[in-house]
Design a protein around this motif. Structure first.
Motif, short mmCIF file in Angstrom:
data_model
loop_
_atom_site.label_atom_id
_atom_site.label_comp_id
_atom_site.label_asym_id
_atom_site.label_seq_id
_atom_site.Cartn_x
_atom_site.Cartn_y
_atom_site.Cartn_z
N PRO A 1 0.83 -1.23 0.00
CA PRO A 1 0.00 0.00 0.00
C PRO A 1 0.85 1.27 0.00
CG PRO A 1 -0.84 -1.58 1.59
CD PRO A 1 0.49 -2.10 1.15
N ALA A 2 1.97 1.25 0.73
CA ALA A 2 2.83 2.43 0.77
C ALA A 2 3.47 2.69 -0.59
CB ALA A 2 3.91 2.26 1.83
N LEU A 3 3.96 1.63 -1.22
CA LEU A 3 4.61 1.78 -2.52
C LEU A 3 3.62 2.13 -3.62
CD1 LEU A 3 7.12 -1.23 -2.36
CD2 LEU A 3 7.68 1.21 -2.25
N MET A 4 2.36 1.70 -3.46
CA MET A 4 1.36 1.96 -4.50
C MET A 4 1.14 3.46 -4.72
SD MET A 4 0.33 -0.56 -6.22
CE MET A 4 -1.03 0.30 -7.00
N GLY A 5 1.51 4.26 -3.74
CA GLY A 5 1.41 5.70 -3.91
C GLY A 5 2.33 6.22 -5.01
N PHE A 6 3.37 5.44 -5.33
CA PHE A 6 4.30 5.82 -6.38
C PHE A 6 3.94 5.20 -7.73
CE2 PHE A 6 6.61 5.94 -2.35
CZ PHE A 6 7.14 7.23 -2.39
N GLY A 7 2.95 4.31 -7.73
CA GLY A 7 2.55 3.66 -8.96
C GLY A 7 2.85 2.17 -8.94
N LEU A 8 2.18 1.44 -9.82
CA LEU A 8 2.31 -0.01 -9.86
C LEU A 8 3.71 -0.45 -10.26
CD1 LEU A 8 0.69 -2.54 -9.33
CD2 LEU A 8 -0.20 -2.42 -11.66
N LYS A 9 4.28 0.20 -11.25
CA LYS A 9 5.63 -0.15 -11.69
C LYS A 9 6.64 0.04 -10.57
CE LYS A 9 9.22 1.28 -14.98
NZ LYS A 9 9.54 2.17 -16.13
N ASP A 10 6.56 1.19 -9.89
CA ASP A 10 7.51 1.45 -8.81
C ASP A 10 7.29 0.52 -7.62
OD1 ASP A 10 8.73 3.46 -10.23
OD2 ASP A 10 7.52 5.06 -9.37
N THR A 11 6.08 0.02 -7.46
CA THR A 11 5.84 -0.95 -6.39
C THR A 11 6.65 -2.22 -6.62
OG1 THR A 11 3.60 -0.10 -6.01
CG2 THR A 11 4.08 -2.34 -5.24
N TRP A 12 6.61 -2.73 -7.85
CA TRP A 12 7.41 -3.91 -8.17
C TRP A 12 8.90 -3.64 -8.00
CZ3 TRP A 12 5.59 -8.61 -8.39
CH2 TRP A 12 4.27 -8.85 -8.78
N ILE A 13 9.34 -2.46 -8.42
CA ILE A 13 10.76 -2.12 -8.29
C ILE A 13 11.15 -2.02 -6.81
CG2 ILE A 13 12.47 -0.32 -8.71
CD1 ILE A 13 11.08 0.21 -11.37
N GLY A 14 10.27 -1.42 -6.00
CA GLY A 14 10.54 -1.33 -4.57
C GLY A 14 10.67 -2.70 -3.91
N LEU A 15 9.78 -3.64 -4.29
CA LEU A 15 9.89 -5.00 -3.77
C LEU A 15 11.19 -5.64 -4.24
CD1 LEU A 15 6.20 -6.18 -4.33
CD2 LEU A 15 7.30 -5.71 -2.13
N GLY A 16 11.60 -5.34 -5.47
CA GLY A 16 12.85 -5.86 -5.98
C GLY A 16 14.05 -5.33 -5.21
N LEU A 17 14.02 -4.06 -4.85
CA LEU A 17 15.13 -3.49 -4.08
C LEU A 17 15.23 -4.10 -2.69
CD1 LEU A 17 14.77 0.28 -5.10
CD2 LEU A 17 16.59 -1.32 -5.79
N LEU A 18 14.08 -4.33 -2.04
CA LEU A 18 14.09 -5.00 -0.74
C LEU A 18 14.65 -6.41 -0.88
CD1 LEU A 18 13.38 -5.28 2.25
CD2 LEU A 18 11.04 -5.85 1.57
N SER A 19 14.19 -7.12 -1.90
CA SER A 19 14.69 -8.47 -2.13
C SER A 19 16.19 -8.47 -2.41
CB SER A 19 13.93 -9.10 -3.31
OG SER A 19 14.41 -10.39 -3.58
N LEU A 20 16.66 -7.49 -3.16
CA LEU A 20 18.09 -7.38 -3.46
C LEU A 20 18.90 -7.16 -2.18
CD1 LEU A 20 20.32 -7.21 -5.62
CD2 LEU A 20 19.84 -4.75 -5.77
N ALA A 21 18.39 -6.31 -1.29
CA ALA A 21 19.09 -6.05 -0.04
C ALA A 21 19.17 -7.31 0.82
CB ALA A 21 18.39 -4.92 0.72
N LEU A 22 18.07 -8.06 0.89
CA LEU A 22 18.06 -9.29 1.70
C LEU A 22 18.93 -10.37 1.06
CD1 LEU A 22 14.29 -9.31 2.66
CD2 LEU A 22 16.22 -8.87 4.18
N THR A 23 18.96 -10.41 -0.26
CA THR A 23 19.84 -11.36 -0.94
C THR A 23 21.30 -11.05 -0.63
OG1 THR A 23 18.25 -11.68 -2.73
CG2 THR A 23 20.53 -12.26 -3.20
N ALA A 24 21.66 -9.77 -0.66
CA ALA A 24 23.03 -9.38 -0.33
C ALA A 24 23.36 -9.70 1.13
CB ALA A 24 23.22 -7.89 -0.60
N LEU A 25 22.40 -9.47 2.03
CA LEU A 25 22.61 -9.75 3.45
C LEU A 25 22.87 -11.23 3.70
CD1 LEU A 25 22.55 -8.69 6.39
CD2 LEU A 25 20.08 -9.06 6.38
N SER A 26 22.20 -12.08 2.94
CA SER A 26 22.33 -13.53 3.16
C SER A 26 23.49 -14.16 2.39
CB SER A 26 21.03 -14.23 2.73
OG SER A 26 20.87 -14.15 1.32
#
Length: 407
Positions: A166-191
């Motif tokens: 819901p927070a990311l949807m304020g930036f649009g659907l495309k940016d929501t997917w990109i935001g989830l991708g950035l979080l996933s990228l950070a967790l992938t790097a952490l692990s």
């Protein structure tokens, strides 16, 4: 590599490497299952309203993740046999991350289906590999804690998807997917550097069931069937809960997302609550209670639009979505208390059964949803029936076993 040390009192404790491995496992289930599967659910209304896909196509694309999960459950062990567990898990985390960025661009249904399938494949493979890659390096007295921490990632991922989307949807659907991708990228790097090495998974499951006692074989087969039926019962909630509240009840996407947050918060507590209950009453009784409560909760979604009752059902289903995993693992250990190799093989079979019926349910429900005028209640009733049948099978098997023992 030994990932433990011994405390002054002689009790095993986790050292830095063990904690890092546990964190990596949590990140793995967080990204590849918690986010890759469950972040899609609160996005369905937005995908439809933005005209990226029709309602029927959006549900079908959700089922693509289930099909990928089945493929991952089957391919996880062979992949690890070729690459090693560590490298396989790194690759799978990277694939799940890439899928988020790819889904930001709805080039075609085929493109979206492909990446949703790959995200499911990553999730299924990680589910098969993550615990068996980490737990052999953990002292036996601490494996319950570490296992719970790994599966905690499921609930955290669900909760994160409900709050972030819901927070990311304020930036649009495309940016929501990109935001989830950035979080996933950070967790992938952490692990990345936390995955333990030194164990290569065999390409095939060890120890065929023919060597087991007849009672154990029958108990396992019933459990596989129940776990498969549990998948059929949970799929409607995984895919349609937010859409049901948002469009089916006309409450809007924000209220639908709020229910998904509630679902995620309950999921965080699920593994601990289920494990505690099983410690008190046994895994068999706890699993039976789980089937009953899930059947009631899914049935409640089918017959009422009362927001309080829907909230209560959401909490119950949130608890058992991740909670059913340690219950099933514990039940396998009850049936096979002294055979670690067969325990791992049985868990692989159980995961495959769950994945198969999750995929079948995803596509079956998608077909039924699109050909029933988008009837949410009908889909929930089907899920409740599957859970009721699983519970009935448990009582039937127990009755037959009692008769056989008496004779």
């Amino acid at each position: 590599m030994s990932l433990h040390s011994t405390s002054m009192a002689g009790a095993p404790s986790l050292d830095r490497a063990a904690w890092f491995a546990t964190l990596s496992g949590l990140c793995g289930s967080f990204v590849a299952i918690g986010l890759a599967r469950f972040a899609y659910t609160p996005l369905i209304p937005a995908l439809i309203e933005a005209h990226w896909f029709s309602a029927a196509d959006a549900v079908t694309l959700g089922a693509a993740n289930f099909a990928g999960y089945l493929a991952g459950a089957l391919l996880g062990r062979p992949l690890a046999a070729v690459l090693s567990n560590r490298h396989a898990l790194r690759l799978l985390m990277a694939v799940a991350t890439a899928a988020f960025f790819a889904c930001a661009y709805p080039l075609s249904i085929t493109w979206f289906f492909f990446w949703r399938f790959l995200s499911g494949l990553a999730g299924g493979s990680i589910m098969v590999l993550v615990a068996t890659s980490i737990l052999p390096h953990i002292p036996s007295a601490r494996r319950g804690f570490v296992s719970g921490a790994i599966f905690l990632g499921l609930g955290l991922g669900i909760a994160a998807s409900g709050t972030l989307v819901p927070a990311l949807m304020g930036f649009g659907l495309k940016d929501t997917w990109i935001g989830l991708g950035l979080l996933s990228l950070a967790l992938t790097a952490l692990s990345w550097f936390g995955w333990p090495g030194g164990i290569v998974a065999p390409a095939t499951a060890p120890a065929a069931e023919h060597s087991l006692p007849a009672t154990s074989k029958r108990s396992l087969r019933v459990l596989y069937g129940q776990y498969a039926a549990n998948a059929l019962g949970l799929v409607p909630v995984m895919v349609l809960l937010v859409d049901y509240v948002a469009r089916g009840l006309g409450k809007g996407a924000d209220i639908g997302a709020a229910y998904w947050v509630l679902y995620g918060l309950a999921a965080i507590a699920g593994p601990l609550l289920c494990g505690t209950a099983a410690d008190r009453v046994g895994f068999a009784a706890a699993y039976r209670a789980a089937l009953l409560l899930q059947a009631i909760a899914v049935g409640t979604l089918a017959i009422t639009g009362n927001p309080v009752l829907i909230g209560m059902a959401t909490v119950v289903l949130g608890i058992f979505t991740p909670g059913i995993v340690p219950l099933t693992l514990g039940r396998i250990h009850e049936i096979l208390p002294h055979d670690p190799m067969e325990q791992r093989a049985a868990w692989s079979r159980a995961t495959t059964a769950f994945a198969l019926f999750q995929a079948l349910g995803g596509y079956g429900y998608s077909f039924l949803f699109s050909h029933s005028g988008q009837n949410h209640a009908l889909i929930f009733l089907c899920g409740a029936a599957a859970l009721a049948l699983a519970l009935a099978a448990d009582f039937l098997f127990a009755a037959r076993r009692s008769v056989a023992q008496a004779s």
